[in-house]
Motif scaffolding. Structure first.
Motif, PDB file in Angstrom:
ATOM      1  N   GLY A   1      44.340  31.501  50.819  1.00 45.34           N
ATOM      2  CA  GLY A   1      44.893  32.342  51.872  1.00 45.34           C
ATOM      3  C   GLY A   1      45.474  33.636  51.337  1.00 45.34           C
ATOM      4  N   THR A   2      44.637  34.418  50.693  1.00 43.99           N
ATOM      5  CA  THR A   2      45.123  35.653  50.080  1.00 43.99           C
ATOM      6  C   THR A   2      45.451  36.727  51.110  1.00 43.99           C
ATOM      7  N   GLY A   3      45.048  36.553  52.347  1.00 48.67           N
ATOM      8  CA  GLY A   3      45.357  37.527  53.393  1.00 48.67           C
ATOM      9  C   GLY A   3      44.228  38.506  53.609  1.00 48.67           C
ATOM     10  N   ALA A   4      44.185  39.043  54.808  1.00 51.42           N
ATOM     11  CA  ALA A   4      43.097  39.937  55.195  1.00 51.42           C
ATOM     12  C   ALA A   4      43.110  41.246  54.406  1.00 51.42           C
ATOM     13  N   GLN A   5      44.286  41.703  54.004  1.00 53.10           N
ATOM     14  CA  GLN A   5      44.387  42.975  53.295  1.00 53.10           C
ATOM     15  C   GLN A   5      44.131  42.839  51.801  1.00 53.10           C
ATOM     16  N   SER A   6      44.099  41.623  51.292  1.00 50.95           N
ATOM     17  CA  SER A   6      43.850  41.408  49.870  1.00 50.95           C
ATOM     18  C   SER A   6      42.357  41.267  49.645  1.00 50.95           C
ATOM     19  N   LYS A   7      41.888  41.921  48.609  1.00 50.79           N
ATOM     20  CA  LYS A   7      40.466  41.879  48.260  1.00 50.79           C
ATOM     21  C   LYS A   7      40.356  41.357  46.837  1.00 50.79           C
ATOM     22  N   VAL A   8      40.250  40.041  46.695  1.00 49.97           N
ATOM     23  CA  VAL A   8      40.194  39.420  45.374  1.00 49.97           C
ATOM     24  C   VAL A   8      38.791  38.889  45.133  1.00 49.97           C
ATOM     25  N   THR A   9      38.227  39.248  43.993  1.00 51.99           N
ATOM     26  CA  THR A   9      36.920  38.730  43.605  1.00 51.99           C
ATOM     27  C   THR A   9      37.030  38.107  42.219  1.00 51.99           C
ATOM     28  N   ALA A  10      36.094  37.235  41.928  1.00 51.86           N
ATOM     29  CA  ALA A  10      36.093  36.552  40.640  1.00 51.86           C
ATOM     30  C   ALA A  10      34.704  36.588  40.038  1.00 51.86           C
ATOM     31  N   THR A  11      34.652  36.741  38.725  1.00 56.63           N
ATOM     32  CA  THR A  11      33.405  36.601  37.987  1.00 56.63           C
ATOM     33  C   THR A  11      33.639  35.548  36.918  1.00 56.63           C
ATOM     34  N   VAL A  12      32.592  34.805  36.612  1.00 55.00           N
ATOM     35  CA  VAL A  12      32.692  33.723  35.637  1.00 55.00           C
ATOM     36  C   VAL A  12      31.676  33.959  34.538  1.00 55.00           C
ATOM     37  N   GLN A  13      32.145  33.865  33.291  1.00 60.13           N
ATOM     38  CA  GLN A  13      31.248  33.994  32.152  1.00 60.13           C
ATOM     39  C   GLN A  13      31.740  33.057  31.056  1.00 60.13           C
ATOM     40  N   GLN A  14      30.936  32.081  30.741  1.00 55.65           N
ATOM     41  CA  GLN A  14      31.232  31.083  29.702  1.00 55.65           C
ATOM     42  C   GLN A  14      32.597  30.422  29.917  1.00 55.65           C
TER      43      GLN A  14
END
Length: 82
Positions: free
Chosen positions: A24-37
């Motif tokens: 629930g990061t909120g509508a105004q929060s834009k969090v992305t994730a990348t995964v490597q090893q």
């Protein structure tokens, strides 16, 4: 190819994305994730600084995550109005 405790990045990415949706990061929060090893890099902008710790903790507790790199940006601090 993978050790006993290693989770494929593709599976880990899916799990991380699901966890981010549930935090629930909120509508105004834009969090992305990348995964490597097994290393998850979180990037984007937070709506509030107090969102940082729960997000990083939630992702760090996922089985297979070896490390979390926090590149999240905080909102600018507001000056008190006089």
């Amino acid at each position: 190819m993978f050790g006993q405790n290693q989770v494929p990045d593709r599976s880990l990415q899916k799990t991380v994305n699901q966890r981010l949706e549930r935090t629930g990061t909120g509508a105004q929060s834009k969090v992305t994730a990348t995964v490597q090893q097994g290393t998850v890099t979180l990037s984007g902008a937070l709506q509030y600084e107090n969102q940082r710790r729960p997000i990083v903790k939630a992702v760090g507790n996922i089985a297979g995550v070896r490390r979390v790199v926090d590149q999240l940006k905080s909102p600018p601090k507001r000056r008190p109005q006089s």
